[in-house]
Design an enzyme around this catalytic site. Structure first.
Site, PDB file in Angstrom:
ATOM      1  N   LYS A   1      -4.083   5.592  -0.663  1.00  0.00           N
ATOM      2  CA  LYS A   1      -5.495   5.808  -0.486  1.00  0.00           C
ATOM      3  C   LYS A   1      -5.827   5.765   1.018  1.00  0.00           C
ATOM      4  CE  LYS A   1      -7.816   1.518  -0.784  1.00  0.00           C
ATOM      5  NZ  LYS A   1      -7.738   1.124   0.555  1.00  0.00           N
TER       6      LYS A   1
ATOM      7  N   GLU B   1     -12.546 -11.290   0.906  1.00  0.00           N
ATOM      8  CA  GLU B   1     -11.494 -11.551   1.901  1.00  0.00           C
ATOM      9  C   GLU B   1     -12.083 -12.370   3.030  1.00  0.00           C
ATOM     10  OE1 GLU B   1      -8.485  -8.103   2.371  1.00  0.00           O
ATOM     11  OE2 GLU B   1     -10.463  -7.210   2.199  1.00  0.00           O
TER      12      GLU B   1
ATOM     13  N   LYS C   1     -15.586  -8.485   3.587  1.00  0.00           N
ATOM     14  CA  LYS C   1     -14.697  -9.078   4.589  1.00  0.00           C
ATOM     15  C   LYS C   1     -15.409 -10.284   5.189  1.00  0.00           C
ATOM     16  CE  LYS C   1     -11.853  -5.426   4.672  1.00  0.00           C
ATOM     17  NZ  LYS C   1     -10.504  -5.469   4.154  1.00  0.00           N
TER      18      LYS C   1
ATOM     19  N   HIS D   1      -2.588  -0.307  -5.037  1.00  0.00           N
ATOM     20  CA  HIS D   1      -1.629  -1.412  -5.133  1.00  0.00           C
ATOM     21  C   HIS D   1      -2.118  -2.533  -6.059  1.00  0.00           C
ATOM     22  CE1 HIS D   1      -4.056  -3.310  -2.006  1.00  0.00           C
ATOM     23  NE2 HIS D   1      -3.433  -4.444  -2.246  1.00  0.00           N
TER      24      HIS D   1
ATOM     25  N   HIS E   1      -9.765  -0.149  -6.158  1.00  0.00           N
ATOM     26  CA  HIS E   1      -9.331  -1.397  -6.790  1.00  0.00           C
ATOM     27  C   HIS E   1     -10.336  -1.926  -7.823  1.00  0.00           C
ATOM     28  CE1 HIS E   1      -6.556  -1.050  -3.609  1.00  0.00           C
ATOM     29  NE2 HIS E   1      -7.189  -1.737  -2.683  1.00  0.00           N
TER      30      HIS E   1
HETATM   31  C1  BG6 Z   1      -6.518  -2.474   0.865  1.00  0.00           C
HETATM   32  C2  BG6 Z   1      -7.749  -2.323   1.715  1.00  0.00           C
HETATM   33  O1  BG6 Z   1      -6.477  -1.470  -0.105  1.00  0.00           O
HETATM   34  O2  BG6 Z   1      -6.512  -3.748   0.235  1.00  0.00           O
HETATM   35  C3  BG6 Z   1      -7.846  -3.453   2.715  1.00  0.00           C
HETATM   36  O3  BG6 Z   1      -7.702  -1.083   2.408  1.00  0.00           O
HETATM   37  C4  BG6 Z   1      -7.708  -4.789   2.041  1.00  0.00           C
HETATM   38  O4  BG6 Z   1      -9.067  -3.360   3.443  1.00  0.00           O
HETATM   39  C5  BG6 Z   1      -6.487  -4.827   1.141  1.00  0.00           C
HETATM   40  O5  BG6 Z   1      -7.607  -5.780   3.050  1.00  0.00           O
HETATM   41  C6  BG6 Z   1      -6.422  -6.110   0.356  1.00  0.00           C
HETATM   42  O6  BG6 Z   1      -5.276  -6.183  -0.412  1.00  0.00           O
HETATM   43  P1  BG6 Z   1      -4.841  -7.549  -1.095  1.00  0.00           P
HETATM   44  O7  BG6 Z   1      -3.645  -7.181  -1.911  1.00  0.00           O
HETATM   45  O8  BG6 Z   1      -4.548  -8.510   0.015  1.00  0.00           O
HETATM   46  O9  BG6 Z   1      -5.997  -7.996  -1.923  1.00  0.00           O
END
Ligand code: BG6
Length: 508
Positions: free
Chosen positions: A169, A237, A359, A199, A261
């Site tokens: 993405k 986050e 964030k 992911h 996501h």
């Molecule tokens: C990514 C985003 O897809 O996922 C990021 O582009 C984000 O901005 C990240 O920080 C977070 O992934 P995870 O697995 O740490 O929750």
């Protein structure tokens, strides 16, 4: 007649699947994703014995590197970020299959050299004509790379051996650009050769939503609008965006996280049971539920966006977005986004799904919280139930992976006082196996040709269709996102968004 031992067959299903002869080519090997996630995941797969013996990894980048320099980069990445312990013999065997091709995306000769390298791998390492191309590059480079892969003969499969493309993405920045991008990719690779990475679908805890819902009898009867009051899906986050201006400024939280996501988490939470777990059946159900998902308005009140200001976080002063390196000091990019959705099906009609991401929030946590309605009647003295909230089932996606159930319980003593308690399942205490990283699972699935955990065109496009009106609505506002201090739980407008419905965000 041959006799097969049914017990043996059952056990075989549990054996780990090992990829057949193949290689992986990564475009964008010098990027963050490649160093922090892809290379370590490849090593972890090798360490777990899940890659074929002659596996090869080719890097392609505009660098004047020899194969040894590339090897060093991978080595550093593995040493720093791999999940499993470093074993010299695994590394040595893996490193024999490393190749590096220098070049830029518009350089025909470089792609001819890449095609030559890949052919040589078939002979030298026995990769057998099976190759995956991982585009860990900005989408603006997809057209040229896809064209080069077609021109140099790398993309075409002879029908017997496979060629696959893996794309990261963002899949576009709205519906229109996603359709264009998909057309470009599908022009070269048929849809069944395209693996789009979200992911989150590689995370054990996300897959466990399906196990929890469909392997148990307990939850299904209450998984509907008769019992569920609302659902909160949160991805918070604590990190800021220093160093990511190039990707993030102008993109924002809704496109970065909600479009992919969070809508996938919603789909897993709200979908009907698939008739089997084949990729096709799973997708059918996911697409059905996404098709029934719609925004709730008026968007001024049912959505919220924010941008972090400087603030104290973990005892340290951190800068606001506008002070982060590379960001436009006038930036209107949102770092917090929340939206309200409903799923128009018999199961869910009238149940709001609140999605939020941000964030620099209070802490890192991703969870799906299903909040139940209150009991219709409490035969207790009201003053004795003041500390009784609504029952909740919370899937803790990360960190501290597990599931929490919240319900009322009698406080010991001579009175009938009822208070909230929680019951907990934690991966850490229930299983001895540690969870693989999402990228391990997803890269292995690409090499195995197992498409269940990869969103298809239709899902990606439908997700944009859901989100586009919010982004358009925000773009029309003169005022930018509402400010919130780093380390807080987002802007006040997000609290108002829930308060108007008589609800409040959970404090995870
Ligand atoms: C990514 C985003 O897809 O996922 C990021 O582009 C984000 O901005 C990240 O920080 C977070 O992934 P995870 O697995 O740490 O929750």
């Amino acid at each position: 007649m041959t006799w097969t031992n049914p017990l043996r067959d059952e056990r075989d299903k549990r054996l780990p699947r090992i990829a057949g002869p193949c290689s992986l080519v990564i475009f964008g090997v010098t990027g963050d994703l490649s160093r922090k996630k892809l290379m370590p995941a490849i090593y972890d797969l090798a360490n777990r014995g899940l890659l074929p013996p002659g596996f090869a990894l080719t890097g392609f980048a505009r660098r004047d590197w020899a194969a040894e320099d590339f090897g060093k980069i991978v080595y550093e990445a593995v040493k720093q970020h791999a999940r499993t312990p470093f074993r010299q013999e695994v590394w040595d065997r893996l490193a024999e299959g490393f190749r590096f091709v220098p070049g830029s995306f518009d350089d025909d000769e470089a792609f001819d050299r890449l095609a030559q390298t890949v052919r040589e791998l078939d002979a030298q390492r026995g990769t057998n004509g099976n190759h995956a191309f991982y585009l860990s590059i900005p989408p603006s480079a997809f057209p040229v790379v896809c064209k080069q892969l077609a021109r140099s003969g790398l993309a075409a499969s002879d029908g017997e051996h496979w060629r696959r493309v893996v794309i990261e993405k963002p899949f576009g920045h709205d519906l229109k650009s996603a359709i264009e991008l998909n057309a470009i990719v599908n022009d070269v690779f048929p849809e069944d050769a395209v693996f789009r990475i979200d992911h989150y679908l590689g995370k054990e805890t996300v897959q466990n939503i399906l196990a929890m819902r469909f392997a148990n009898q307990l939850f299904e009867p209450i998984w509907n609008s008769h019992y569920v009051d609302h659902v909160q899906i949160t991805m918070a986050e604590d990190i800021g965006l220093g160093g990511r201006a190039g990707y993030y400024d102008g993109i924002g939280a809704a496109r970065d996280v909600i479009q992919n996501h969070l809508l996938q988490l919603l789909a897993f939470t709200a979908m009907e049971e698939p008739t089997s777990f084949s990729a096709a059946e799973l997708r059918t159900e996911k697409i059905k539920v996404l098709n029934a998902t719609r925004l709730v308005g008026p968007l001024d009140e049912t959505t919220a966006r924010g941008q972090y200001l400087g603030g104290w976080q973990g005892g340290e002063w951190v800068p606001g977005l506008k002070e982060e390196e590379g960001f436009n000091p006038e930036s209107k990019t949102e770092t917090y986004a929340a939206i309200t959705l409903e799923v128009d099906t018999r199961r869910w009609a009238g149940v709001p799904f609140f999605l939020r991401t941000g964030k620099r929030l209070g802490r890192r946590v991703t969870e799906v919280a299903v909040i139940f309605k209150r009991a219709p009647h409490l035969p207790f003295d009201a003053t004795m139930t003041e500390e009784l909230g609504q029952n909740a089932l919370v899937v803790r996606v990360q960190p501290d992976e597990g599931i929490t159930m919240r319900f009322g319980s009698k406080v010991p003593g001579s009175q009938m006082e009822v208070r909230d308690v929680t019951m907990d399942f934690g991966y850490g205490t229930s299983f001895t196996e540690s969870s693989p990283e999402a990228y391990e699972r997803l890269i292995l699935d690409v090499l195995l040709g197992e498409p269940s955990l990869f969103p298809v065109n239709a899902e990606v496009e439908r997700s944009w269709e859901i989100l586009d009106p919010v982004i358009e609505h925000w773009a029309k506002q003169e005022q930018g996102p509402d400010p919130y201090p780093a380390g807080s739980w987002g802007p006040e407008s997000a609290n108002r968004m829930l308060a108007r419905t008589g609800r409040a965000w959970r404090r995870p």
